[in-house]
Motif scaffolding. Structure first.
Motif, PDB file in Angstrom:
ATOM      1  N   GLN A  31       0.863  -1.189   0.000  1.00  0.00           N
ATOM      2  CA  GLN A  31       0.000   0.000   0.000  1.00  0.00           C
ATOM      3  C   GLN A  31       0.897   1.236   0.000  1.00  0.00           C
ATOM      4  O   GLN A  31       1.502   1.569   1.002  1.00  0.00           O
ATOM      5  N   GLN A  32       0.998   1.903  -1.133  1.00  0.00           N
ATOM      6  CA  GLN A  32       1.879   3.069  -1.257  1.00  0.00           C
ATOM      7  C   GLN A  32       1.273   4.280  -0.546  1.00  0.00           C
ATOM      8  O   GLN A  32       0.131   4.642  -0.821  1.00  0.00           O
ATOM      9  N   GLU A  33       2.056   4.857   0.345  1.00  0.00           N
ATOM     10  CA  GLU A  33       1.656   6.093   1.020  1.00  0.00           C
ATOM     11  C   GLU A  33       2.475   7.220   0.419  1.00  0.00           C
ATOM     12  O   GLU A  33       3.697   7.142   0.348  1.00  0.00           O
ATOM     13  N   PHE A  34       1.796   8.276  -0.007  1.00  0.00           N
ATOM     14  CA  PHE A  34       2.466   9.329  -0.754  1.00  0.00           C
ATOM     15  C   PHE A  34       3.136  10.378   0.119  1.00  0.00           C
ATOM     16  O   PHE A  34       3.845  11.223  -0.380  1.00  0.00           O
ATOM     17  N   SER A  35       2.950  10.328   1.421  1.00  0.00           N
ATOM     18  CA  SER A  35       3.628  11.291   2.300  1.00  0.00           C
ATOM     19  C   SER A  35       4.704  10.608   3.141  1.00  0.00           C
ATOM     20  O   SER A  35       5.215  11.194   4.085  1.00  0.00           O
ATOM     21  N   LYS A  36       5.065   9.403   2.788  1.00  0.00           N
ATOM     22  CA  LYS A  36       5.990   8.606   3.602  1.00  0.00           C
ATOM     23  C   LYS A  36       7.299   8.362   2.864  1.00  0.00           C
ATOM     24  O   LYS A  36       7.319   8.133   1.665  1.00  0.00           O
ATOM     25  N   LYS A  37       8.398   8.405   3.642  1.00  0.00           N
ATOM     26  CA  LYS A  37       9.705   7.993   3.136  1.00  0.00           C
ATOM     27  C   LYS A  37       9.926   6.539   3.535  1.00  0.00           C
ATOM     28  O   LYS A  37       9.679   6.154   4.670  1.00  0.00           O
ATOM     29  N   TYR A  38      10.412   5.751   2.583  1.00  0.00           N
ATOM     30  CA  TYR A  38      10.743   4.348   2.816  1.00  0.00           C
ATOM     31  C   TYR A  38      12.264   4.218   2.718  1.00  0.00           C
ATOM     32  O   TYR A  38      12.855   4.680   1.748  1.00  0.00           O
ATOM     33  N   GLN A  48       5.227   9.680  -5.692  1.00  0.00           N
ATOM     34  CA  GLN A  48       4.518  10.901  -6.059  1.00  0.00           C
ATOM     35  C   GLN A  48       3.454  10.536  -7.073  1.00  0.00           C
ATOM     36  O   GLN A  48       3.671   9.657  -7.919  1.00  0.00           O
ATOM     37  N   GLU A  49       2.334  11.247  -7.001  1.00  0.00           N
ATOM     38  CA  GLU A  49       1.265  11.036  -7.967  1.00  0.00           C
ATOM     39  C   GLU A  49       0.514  12.342  -8.132  1.00  0.00           C
ATOM     40  O   GLU A  49       0.352  13.103  -7.168  1.00  0.00           O
ATOM     41  N   GLY A  50       0.083  12.617  -9.350  1.00  0.00           N
ATOM     42  CA  GLY A  50      -0.702  13.820  -9.564  1.00  0.00           C
ATOM     43  C   GLY A  50      -0.715  14.249 -11.005  1.00  0.00           C
ATOM     44  O   GLY A  50      -0.407  13.475 -11.914  1.00  0.00           O
ATOM     45  N   VAL A  72       9.092   6.257 -13.664  1.00  0.00           N
ATOM     46  CA  VAL A  72       7.694   6.526 -13.994  1.00  0.00           C
ATOM     47  C   VAL A  72       6.933   5.201 -13.924  1.00  0.00           C
ATOM     48  O   VAL A  72       7.178   4.290 -14.714  1.00  0.00           O
ATOM     49  N   LEU A  73       6.025   5.105 -12.962  1.00  0.00           N
ATOM     50  CA  LEU A  73       5.263   3.879 -12.745  1.00  0.00           C
ATOM     51  C   LEU A  73       3.994   3.831 -13.597  1.00  0.00           C
ATOM     52  O   LEU A  73       3.588   2.772 -14.059  1.00  0.00           O
ATOM     53  N   LYS A  74       3.365   4.997 -13.781  1.00  0.00           N
ATOM     54  CA  LYS A  74       2.161   5.106 -14.614  1.00  0.00           C
ATOM     55  C   LYS A  74       2.104   6.513 -15.186  1.00  0.00           C
ATOM     56  O   LYS A  74       2.579   7.473 -14.577  1.00  0.00           O
ATOM     57  N   HIS A 131       4.364  19.823 -18.006  1.00  0.00           N
ATOM     58  CA  HIS A 131       3.846  19.494 -19.336  1.00  0.00           C
ATOM     59  C   HIS A 131       4.115  20.657 -20.280  1.00  0.00           C
ATOM     60  O   HIS A 131       4.371  21.773 -19.851  1.00  0.00           O
ATOM     61  N   VAL A 132       4.066  20.368 -21.564  1.00  0.00           N
ATOM     62  CA  VAL A 132       4.308  21.366 -22.591  1.00  0.00           C
ATOM     63  C   VAL A 132       2.986  21.933 -23.103  1.00  0.00           C
ATOM     64  O   VAL A 132       2.832  23.137 -23.228  1.00  0.00           O
ATOM     65  N   ASP A 133       2.020  21.049 -23.405  1.00  0.00           N
ATOM     66  CA  ASP A 133       0.737  21.484 -23.951  1.00  0.00           C
ATOM     67  C   ASP A 133      -0.404  21.256 -22.971  1.00  0.00           C
ATOM     68  O   ASP A 133      -0.973  22.198 -22.446  1.00  0.00           O
ATOM     69  N   GLN A 134      -0.734  19.998 -22.748  1.00  0.00           N
ATOM     70  CA  GLN A 134      -1.861  19.614 -21.902  1.00  0.00           C
ATOM     71  C   GLN A 134      -1.366  18.929 -20.636  1.00  0.00           C
ATOM     72  O   GLN A 134      -0.359  18.218 -20.671  1.00  0.00           O
ATOM     73  N   PRO A 135      -2.068  19.134 -19.508  1.00  0.00           N
ATOM     74  CA  PRO A 135      -1.682  18.429 -18.277  1.00  0.00           C
ATOM     75  C   PRO A 135      -1.666  16.918 -18.485  1.00  0.00           C
ATOM     76  O   PRO A 135      -2.472  16.368 -19.233  1.00  0.00           O
ATOM     77  N   LEU A 136      -0.719  16.284 -17.841  1.00  0.00           N
ATOM     78  CA  LEU A 136      -0.562  14.838 -17.881  1.00  0.00           C
ATOM     79  C   LEU A 136      -0.727  14.294 -16.475  1.00  0.00           C
ATOM     80  O   LEU A 136      -0.468  14.996 -15.494  1.00  0.00           O
ATOM     81  N   HIS A 137      -1.119  13.049 -16.353  1.00  0.00           N
ATOM     82  CA  HIS A 137      -1.184  12.406 -15.042  1.00  0.00           C
ATOM     83  C   HIS A 137       0.013  11.483 -14.916  1.00  0.00           C
ATOM     84  O   HIS A 137       0.409  10.837 -15.885  1.00  0.00           O
ATOM     85  N   PHE A 138       0.587  11.421 -13.723  1.00  0.00           N
ATOM     86  CA  PHE A 138       1.753  10.572 -13.500  1.00  0.00           C
ATOM     87  C   PHE A 138       1.705   9.940 -12.121  1.00  0.00           C
ATOM     88  O   PHE A 138       1.038  10.441 -11.208  1.00  0.00           O
ATOM     89  N   LYS A 139       2.415   8.848 -12.004  1.00  0.00           N
ATOM     90  CA  LYS A 139       2.709   8.217 -10.721  1.00  0.00           C
ATOM     91  C   LYS A 139       4.139   7.755 -10.846  1.00  0.00           C
ATOM     92  O   LYS A 139       4.503   7.120 -11.842  1.00  0.00           O
ATOM     93  N   LYS A 140       4.972   8.105  -9.871  1.00  0.00           N
ATOM     94  CA  LYS A 140       6.380   7.716  -9.963  1.00  0.00           C
ATOM     95  C   LYS A 140       6.980   7.466  -8.596  1.00  0.00           C
ATOM     96  O   LYS A 140       6.416   7.837  -7.570  1.00  0.00           O
ATOM     97  N   ALA A 141       8.120   6.809  -8.632  1.00  0.00           N
ATOM     98  CA  ALA A 141       8.937   6.609  -7.433  1.00  0.00           C
ATOM     99  C   ALA A 141      10.180   7.464  -7.587  1.00  0.00           C
ATOM    100  O   ALA A 141      10.797   7.496  -8.659  1.00  0.00           O
ATOM    101  N   VAL A 142      10.519   8.178  -6.523  1.00  0.00           N
ATOM    102  CA  VAL A 142      11.746   8.965  -6.479  1.00  0.00           C
ATOM    103  C   VAL A 142      12.667   8.270  -5.489  1.00  0.00           C
ATOM    104  O   VAL A 142      12.373   8.222  -4.298  1.00  0.00           O
ATOM    105  N   ILE A 143      13.738   7.704  -6.003  1.00  0.00           N
ATOM    106  CA  ILE A 143      14.690   6.955  -5.178  1.00  0.00           C
ATOM    107  C   ILE A 143      15.932   7.816  -4.988  1.00  0.00           C
ATOM    108  O   ILE A 143      16.504   8.307  -5.962  1.00  0.00           O
ATOM    109  N   LYS A 144      16.315   8.008  -3.750  1.00  0.00           N
ATOM    110  CA  LYS A 144      17.501   8.785  -3.403  1.00  0.00           C
ATOM    111  C   LYS A 144      18.621   7.812  -3.046  1.00  0.00           C
ATOM    112  O   LYS A 144      18.556   7.104  -2.046  1.00  0.00           O
TER     113      LYS A 144
END
Length: 150
Positions: A31-38, A48-50, A72-74, A131-144
């Motif tokens: 269960q991915q939590e978007f405000s949590k660091k793993y 991140q998603e939005g 980029v996951l989705k 985005h350049v033209d139209q908003p896009l939807h994304f879901k991704k993982a940011v790994i540090k």
């Protein structure tokens, strides 16, 4: 900056031996939590998603303690790259947040889609989630991935 398919990330383990641990830890999250660091050995990650924002609202950034591996996951997003030497600092480096913000020319842009990954080094000014033209939807993982301080 390195741009590649997620399936090819194993080719970069000589540079970053902790990539397999990061991917394994990321894939183990039920269960991915978007405000949590793993955390994992050698770094941490978050999700991140939005919707993307207009390119004019995005800023370049760079990091010193960690290398960004973004997957980029989705969906899709655009990213931009420029050498930090060719950018103008707008927010000085924050050691606690490990980020420095810049403005400058969007000389190099690329659309990133599901299954793609990019790695940003300390000398890479990078701008993401726009985005350049139209908003896009994304879901991704940011790994540090922690950099060795020698």
């Amino acid at each position: 900056m390195i741009i590649d398919a997620v399936a090819n990330l194993q080719h970069y383990t000589k540079l970053f031996p902790n990539i397999p641990e990061a991917i394994e830890a990321m894939n183990s999250i039920q269960q991915q939590e978007f405000s949590k660091k793993y955390f994992f050995e050698g770094g941490y990650f978050f999700f991140q998603e939005g919707a993307t924002k207009p390119i004019e609202e995005a800023q370049f950034e760079a990091h010193r303690k960690y290398v960004d591996l973004q997957i980029v996951l989705k969906g899709e997003e655009y990213i931009a790259w420029n050498k930090i030497d060719d950018l103008d600092e707008v927010i000085p480096y924050d050691d606690e947040k490990d980020v420095q913000k810049f403005s400058g020319k969007n000389a190099h842009k690329m659309k990133m889609s599901e299954g793609m990954a990019y790695i940003c080094f300390p000398w890479d000014g990078h701008k993401a989630v726009f985005h350049v033209d139209q908003p896009l939807h994304f879901k991704k993982a940011v790994i540090k991935l922690a950099l060795n301080e020698k």
